[in-house]
Design a protein around this motif. Structure first.
Motif, short mmCIF file in Angstrom:
data_model
loop_
_atom_site.label_atom_id
_atom_site.label_comp_id
_atom_site.label_asym_id
_atom_site.label_seq_id
_atom_site.Cartn_x
_atom_site.Cartn_y
_atom_site.Cartn_z
N LYS A 41 -1.55 -3.78 -9.04
CA LYS A 41 -1.19 -3.91 -7.40
C LYS A 41 -0.40 -2.22 -7.35
O LYS A 41 -0.37 -1.29 -6.90
N THR A 42 0.36 -2.39 -8.56
CA THR A 42 1.91 -0.97 -8.87
C THR A 42 0.92 0.47 -9.27
O THR A 42 1.28 1.79 -8.63
N LEU A 43 -0.11 0.62 -9.74
CA LEU A 43 -1.51 1.77 -10.08
C LEU A 43 -1.89 1.92 -8.86
O LEU A 43 -2.90 2.95 -7.99
N ALA A 44 -2.17 1.10 -7.68
CA ALA A 44 -3.03 0.80 -6.20
C ALA A 44 -1.89 1.82 -5.67
O ALA A 44 -2.26 2.51 -4.77
N LEU A 45 -1.00 1.20 -5.71
CA LEU A 45 -0.20 1.96 -4.82
C LEU A 45 0.76 3.67 -4.77
O LEU A 45 0.67 4.33 -4.15
N ALA A 46 0.26 3.69 -6.43
CA ALA A 46 0.10 5.37 -7.05
C ALA A 46 -0.46 5.77 -6.50
O ALA A 46 -0.04 7.04 -5.96
N GLU A 47 -2.02 5.28 -6.45
CA GLU A 47 -3.35 5.56 -6.22
C GLU A 47 -2.62 6.40 -4.35
O GLU A 47 -3.52 7.50 -4.07
N CYS A 48 -2.60 5.76 -3.96
CA CYS A 48 -2.40 5.49 -2.49
C CYS A 48 -1.21 6.38 -1.93
O CYS A 48 -1.94 7.50 -0.80
N LYS A 49 0.01 6.44 -2.34
CA LYS A 49 0.62 7.49 -2.19
C LYS A 49 -0.05 9.27 -2.70
O LYS A 49 0.25 9.71 -2.73
N ARG A 50 -0.77 9.07 -4.18
CA ARG A 50 -1.61 10.36 -4.29
C ARG A 50 -2.21 11.24 -3.25
O ARG A 50 -2.10 12.39 -3.44
N VAL A 51 -3.08 9.98 -2.40
CA VAL A 51 -3.68 11.38 -1.55
C VAL A 51 -3.14 11.35 -0.13
O VAL A 51 -3.50 12.00 0.92
N LEU A 52 -2.08 10.95 -0.26
CA LEU A 52 -1.47 10.69 0.99
C LEU A 52 -0.37 12.24 1.60
O LEU A 52 0.18 13.22 0.10
N LYS A 53 -0.62 13.10 2.46
CA LYS A 53 0.02 14.20 2.82
C LYS A 53 1.57 14.01 2.91
O LYS A 53 1.33 12.26 3.06
N PRO A 54 2.64 14.74 2.62
CA PRO A 54 4.15 14.79 2.35
C PRO A 54 3.86 13.56 4.22
O PRO A 54 3.45 14.29 5.42
N GLY A 55 4.74 12.93 4.56
CA GLY A 55 5.06 12.20 6.08
C GLY A 55 4.43 11.27 5.62
O GLY A 55 3.68 10.55 6.85
N GLY A 56 3.53 10.73 5.13
CA GLY A 56 1.85 10.01 5.37
C GLY A 56 2.22 8.36 5.19
O GLY A 56 3.63 8.57 4.86
N ARG A 57 1.21 8.19 6.21
CA ARG A 57 2.13 6.25 5.84
C ARG A 57 0.87 5.89 5.49
O ARG A 57 -0.18 5.56 5.66
N LEU A 58 1.73 4.77 4.99
CA LEU A 58 0.69 3.86 4.35
C LEU A 58 0.81 2.06 4.74
O LEU A 58 2.90 1.29 4.88
N VAL A 59 0.24 1.29 5.82
CA VAL A 59 0.35 0.13 5.83
C VAL A 59 -0.64 -1.50 4.47
O VAL A 59 -1.74 -0.65 4.79
N ILE A 60 0.23 -1.87 4.71
CA ILE A 60 -0.60 -2.72 4.20
C ILE A 60 -0.29 -4.26 4.59
O ILE A 60 0.57 -4.71 5.22
N ALA A 61 -1.55 -4.78 4.83
CA ALA A 61 -1.51 -6.49 5.35
C ALA A 61 -1.63 -7.06 4.50
O ALA A 61 -3.36 -6.65 4.06
N ASP A 62 -1.68 -8.99 4.35
CA ASP A 62 -2.14 -9.08 3.30
C ASP A 62 -1.82 -11.01 2.44
O ASP A 62 -0.12 -10.98 3.16
N SER A 63 -1.67 -10.80 2.25
CA SER A 63 -1.38 -12.31 1.75
C SER A 63 -0.11 -12.20 0.33
O SER A 63 -0.38 -11.59 -0.10
N MET A 64 1.32 -12.47 0.93
CA MET A 64 2.34 -12.47 -0.40
C MET A 64 3.21 -13.13 0.64
O MET A 64 3.09 -13.71 1.71
N PHE A 65 4.69 -13.94 -0.79
CA PHE A 65 5.51 -14.30 -0.39
C PHE A 65 6.60 -13.29 -0.28
O PHE A 65 6.53 -12.44 -0.81
N ALA A 66 7.07 -13.46 0.20
CA ALA A 66 8.46 -12.94 0.62
C ALA A 66 9.30 -12.30 -0.35
O ALA A 66 9.68 -11.04 -1.78
N ASP A 67 9.06 -13.55 -1.73
CA ASP A 67 9.66 -12.75 -2.97
C ASP A 67 9.52 -14.42 -3.56
O ASP A 67 9.29 -14.99 -3.65
N GLU A 68 9.99 -14.29 -5.04
CA GLU A 68 9.54 -15.42 -5.63
C GLU A 68 10.28 -16.81 -6.03
O GLU A 68 9.47 -17.89 -5.70
#
Length: 129
Positions: A41-68
């Motif tokens: 996940k950490t690598l994937a988020l960095a790759e999403c950032k790499r292809v975004l322009k400055p000011g770009g937006r990333l939206v994630i909808a997924d199954s998760m928990f607020a915390d452990e």
């Protein structure tokens, strides 16, 4: 299909999008991250950032928990209710710890908003600063 626009399909992975950096205003991922380990996940988020322009937006909808803690409480409640199959489904995937995703995104330079939509579905909206 408007004049000057091209449409093409490219094959890539979450770890290597087949595009140059800074090409996109917007990246969306829905119900894909829960198939990745925390390190992936950490690598994937960095790759999403790499292809975004400055000011770009990333939206994630997924199954998760607020915390452990929320994950542990939910699994305990399912087990007490005799819902072992539901626990097995959760443990068969890599439901994210939303607090870790938010922290990773902030460390990557995003301003982040997150909210829970249903028991498992969360929405994270991140703007690259």
């Amino acid at each position: 299909h408007s004049k000057g626009c091209t449409s093409e399909t490219k094959l890539g992975t979450f770890f290597a999008f087949p595009y140059f950096g800074g090409m996109f205003d917007f990246v969306v991922t829905s119900f894909a991250l829960h198939h990745l380990t925390d390190d992936q996940k950490t690598l994937a988020l960095a790759e999403c950032k790499r292809v975004l322009k400055p000011g770009g937006r990333l939206v994630i909808a997924d199954s998760m928990f607020a915390d452990e803690e929320h994950r542990a409480l939910h699994i305990r409640a399912l087990l007490q209710a005799g819902r072992k199959e539901a626990v097995a489904e959760i443990e068969d995937e890599y439901y994210a710890d939303r607090s870790k995703l938010v922290q990773n995104l902030q460390e990557l330079g995003f301003r982040v908003q997150a909210r829970q939509l249903t028991t498992y579905v969360h929405l994270i909206e991140a703007k690259l600063m």
